[in-house]
Design an enzyme around this catalytic site. Sequence first.
Site, short mmCIF file in Angstrom:
data_model
loop_
_atom_site.label_atom_id
_atom_site.label_comp_id
_atom_site.label_asym_id
_atom_site.label_seq_id
_atom_site.Cartn_x
_atom_site.Cartn_y
_atom_site.Cartn_z
N ASN A 10 16.37 69.63 49.35
CA ASN A 10 16.74 70.67 48.38
C ASN A 10 16.99 70.00 47.03
O ASN A 10 18.02 69.38 46.83
CB ASN A 10 18.01 71.39 48.88
CG ASN A 10 18.50 72.42 47.88
OD1 ASN A 10 17.81 72.77 46.93
ND2 ASN A 10 19.73 72.90 48.09
N TRP A 11 16.01 70.14 46.14
CA TRP A 11 16.13 69.48 44.83
C TRP A 11 17.08 70.22 43.89
O TRP A 11 17.40 69.73 42.81
CB TRP A 11 14.75 69.39 44.17
CG TRP A 11 13.84 68.39 44.78
CD1 TRP A 11 14.03 67.68 45.94
CD2 TRP A 11 12.56 67.98 44.28
NE1 TRP A 11 12.96 66.86 46.17
CE2 TRP A 11 12.04 67.02 45.17
CE3 TRP A 11 11.81 68.33 43.15
CZ2 TRP A 11 10.80 66.41 44.96
CZ3 TRP A 11 10.57 67.73 42.96
CH2 TRP A 11 10.09 66.77 43.85
N LYS A 12 17.45 71.43 44.24
CA LYS A 12 18.30 72.26 43.37
C LYS A 12 17.67 72.37 41.97
O LYS A 12 16.46 72.48 41.89
CB LYS A 12 19.72 71.70 43.34
CG LYS A 12 20.28 71.48 44.75
CD LYS A 12 21.73 71.18 44.79
CE LYS A 12 22.17 71.02 46.25
NZ LYS A 12 23.60 70.86 46.41
N HIS A 33 22.01 79.94 50.17
CA HIS A 33 22.69 78.66 49.89
C HIS A 33 24.06 78.95 49.25
O HIS A 33 24.20 79.91 48.50
CB HIS A 33 21.82 77.80 48.96
CG HIS A 33 22.34 76.41 48.82
ND1 HIS A 33 23.37 76.08 47.97
CD2 HIS A 33 22.02 75.26 49.46
CE1 HIS A 33 23.64 74.79 48.09
NE2 HIS A 33 22.82 74.27 48.99
N GLU A 63 26.11 74.26 56.55
CA GLU A 63 26.50 73.47 55.39
C GLU A 63 27.95 73.80 55.01
O GLU A 63 28.18 74.73 54.23
CB GLU A 63 25.59 73.78 54.20
CG GLU A 63 24.16 73.37 54.39
CD GLU A 63 23.52 73.01 53.06
OE1 GLU A 63 23.08 71.86 52.91
OE2 GLU A 63 23.48 73.85 52.15
N GLY A 91 27.63 68.22 47.87
CA GLY A 91 27.57 67.85 46.46
C GLY A 91 28.56 66.78 46.04
O GLY A 91 29.31 66.23 46.86
N SER A 112 26.10 66.12 51.98
CA SER A 112 26.27 64.67 51.81
C SER A 112 25.47 63.83 52.80
O SER A 112 25.89 62.73 53.18
CB SER A 112 27.75 64.29 51.88
OG SER A 112 28.48 64.96 50.88
N GLY A 122 20.46 67.22 49.90
CA GLY A 122 20.51 67.54 48.46
C GLY A 122 20.29 66.30 47.63
O GLY A 122 19.16 65.83 47.46
P1 PGA Z 1 24.15 67.36 49.11
O1 PGA Z 1 23.67 68.87 49.03
O2 PGA Z 1 23.28 66.65 50.11
O3 PGA Z 1 23.98 66.82 47.72
O4 PGA Z 1 25.60 67.36 49.54
C1 PGA Z 1 23.26 69.57 50.17
C2 PGA Z 1 22.92 71.01 49.82
O5 PGA Z 1 23.63 71.60 48.99
O6 PGA Z 1 21.97 71.60 50.36
#
Ligand code: PGA
Length: 260
Positions: A15-17, A100, A170, A176, A218, A239
Amino acid sequence: MNMVKEKQKWLVVANWKMNPVSGKLAKQVFSSVKKVANKMRNVDTVVCPPYIYMENMKTSGHRFVLGAQDLFPVGEGSFTGNISYLQLKNLGVKYSLIGHSEKRNQGETNEAINEKVKAGLKGMITPIICIGEKERDESGEYLKFIKEQISSSLSGLPKTSIKDIVVAYEPVWAIGSTAKREPTTKEIFEVTIFIKKVLSDIYDTKSVPPTKILYGGSVDDKNVEIILKEGGVDGVLVGRASLDPKKFSEILKKVENIKR
Ligand code: PGA
């Protein structure tokens, strides 16, 4: 499709956001990841870039495919600023994140998520339904919260669709750069079992192929092995670490070597 083979493969979703900031950078990350992902025999890889970069990202075969970060549940029409499930389907998108926590934070409700799940299925796009509590509590309220998220997102879905969705657990507190901590694998395992129980309470899951369950929050090249070995999940949603081609390739290579 061979169901047994399908079940045995790991699923890794990037997930590149809202990253990276240019098409040039996006292309660089994409092509490095593509090279590695196409070689994996035990891993299906899905990359979910921002919409604007998708047109330039070509995939072939089943091992490495495109996913969206969201979809709009109407095919076409006057809906300024949205991208429809039909547009994504026609672009060759195979998966979509739905619900999400960052979208839920912007006001997305379980009802809206339910509509998107149905639209995704209609467009042959596998919905990856993201669920997870904001915080943990001693009395187990968080499990009720998760149960409600699952049952409302699946509301009205026929049993035959249950094999065509993916559920991503999640916990918001583990996502994040502001993550409080990583969950223990025991905590992940408990929720995985709980999700399976909720699904089997709604549907008689014994008679249908299982729903894939992912863990996200994470995940990186250091913890992915233990999460998959002990967490009871079928894959991971990544992420931050998915934007670093070196780290993400390392994740794929590690997952490739884990026996199921
Ligand atoms: P993260 O994000 O791996 O940076 O914690 C995961 C996500 O929000 O899908």
